[in-house]
Design a protein around this motif. Structure first.
Motif, PDB file in Angstrom:
ATOM      1  N   LYS A   1      44.159  51.506  30.026  1.00  0.00           N
ATOM      2  CA  LYS A   1      44.073  50.115  30.470  1.00  0.00           C
ATOM      3  C   LYS A   1      45.397  49.671  31.074  1.00  0.00           C
ATOM      4  O   LYS A   1      46.467  49.934  30.520  1.00  0.00           O
TER       5      LYS A   1
ATOM      6  N   ASN B   1      44.165  51.238  39.094  1.00  0.00           N
ATOM      7  CA  ASN B   1      42.904  51.189  38.328  1.00  0.00           C
ATOM      8  C   ASN B   1      41.869  50.269  38.976  1.00  0.00           C
ATOM      9  O   ASN B   1      41.014  49.702  38.298  1.00  0.00           O
TER      10      ASN B   1
ATOM     11  N   GLU C   1      42.312  47.372  40.054  1.00  0.00           N
ATOM     12  CA  GLU C   1      42.454  46.000  39.562  1.00  0.00           C
ATOM     13  C   GLU C   1      43.536  45.188  40.254  1.00  0.00           C
ATOM     14  O   GLU C   1      43.322  44.043  40.629  1.00  0.00           O
ATOM     15  N   GLU C   2      44.734  45.739  40.344  1.00  0.00           N
ATOM     16  CA  GLU C   2      45.884  44.950  40.756  1.00  0.00           C
ATOM     17  C   GLU C   2      46.790  45.777  41.658  1.00  0.00           C
ATOM     18  O   GLU C   2      46.983  46.969  41.416  1.00  0.00           O
TER      19      GLU C   2
END
Length: 305
Positions: free
Chosen positions: A20, A232, A234-235
């Motif tokens: 994560k 990932n 995401e960012e």
């Protein structure tokens, strides 16, 4: 009771799966170290270095142009104890000398792995020819902690030349990884380490994606030296950014929005106190005071004079 950090809270082993993404940390504005290194402080042992065990400090000297000169630029003789310093040169040339008698020149692609351990005095300057001609310097310096049982070990030095560092292509033309320390897909890096760590120099091609296998349970982060990547899915992260991951999981996903250069770090955490002051990192205040006393009384190796 010891305060649990966010990374530790999320760091329980979870088996297979993406680690994560905890956050993308922004490094500081540039400042000078000595007169030869214009660096961004990515993190230090009094802030993120307490969470990112075994990694204590990371400085990035982004590409800086130096004019020709006659006086060497750099940092004069100074001590260290309790950890290791890892210097990776991307552009330019450095010269090193220390109280063990070791020394030498490192250039593009080369790495200097210095074990301060029980105590060392060293100096780092731009190489003589680089000083004379001028040019672009780009480098990273990483501090890696030592377990208490090795903090007073014999000091040492490893020169890891570019030709000694194995590399391998990523699948689907995603890029290339050089293995400085640890292991990547069957390739083992030349650095000798006291605890399990991975240090990889990764180059990713624009518009390509890669999943990098990383050990479950390891502290994991990477520095973006150049380019822009999506982490990932995401960012985004750009130059000077440090994506930080939870310890659980066995891979990280990276999509290169542009050509990108990354320094990937993973390591087995050292569950011991971190007490640092100036050039020393130990386990207690008393050990810091002893380090200063030993340095003042010449007990950290022979003089460089």
């Amino acid at each position: 009771m010891k305060e649990t950090t966010k990374i530790e809270e999320m760091g329980r082993r979870t088996g297979s799966g993406l680690k994560k993404l905890v956050r993308v940390h922004k490094s500081s504005a540039k400042h000078w170290v000595g007169d030869g290194f214009h660096v961004r402080s990515v993190f230090g042992y009094n802030d993120l270095g307490r969470e990112l065990s075994p990694f204590l400090l990371l400085d990035y000297a982004a590409p800086t142009e130096f004019p020709p000169g006659s006086q060497r630029r750099g940092v004069g003789a100074h001590p260290h104890r309790g950890f290791e310093t890892v210097t990776v040169v991307y552009q330019g040339e450095l010269e090193h000398r220390d109280s063990t008698g070791a020394g030498g020149k490192i250039g593009p692609g080369d790495v200097q792995w210095m074990t301060a351990a029980g105590g060392i005095v060293h100096e780092e300057f731009h190489a003589s020819e680089f000083t004379r001609t001028g040019g672009t310097l780009e480098m990273v310096q990483l501090w890696v902690n030592l377990p208490a049982k090795h903090k007073r070990a014999k000091a040492g030095y490893q020169t890891l030349l570019n030709a000694q560092i194995p590399g391998m292509a990523l699948s689907n033309y995603a890029g290339h990884v050089r293995v400085i320390a640890g292991e990547f897909n069957g390739q083992t890096g030349p650095a000798r380490t006291f605890t399990p760590v991975n240090v990889w120099d990764a180059r990713l091609n624009a518009a390509r994606s890669a999943e990098l296998p990383v050990p479950d349970g390891h502290t994991t982060a990477f520095l973006v030296l150049r380019g822009r990547v999506l982490v990932n899915g995401e960012e985004e992260a750009v130059e000077g950014d440090l994506p930080i991951f939870a310890r659980g999981g066995d891979r990280i996903g990276i999509e290169a929005k542009t050509d990108a250069t990354l320094l990937v770090l993973t390591g087995e955490p050292i569950a011991e106190p971190v007490v640092g002051y100036g050039p020393f990192v130990m386990n207690s205040r008393a050990e810091i005071e002893q380090a200063y006393e030993d340095f003042q009384h010449g007990r950290m190796g022979q003089s460089l004079d």
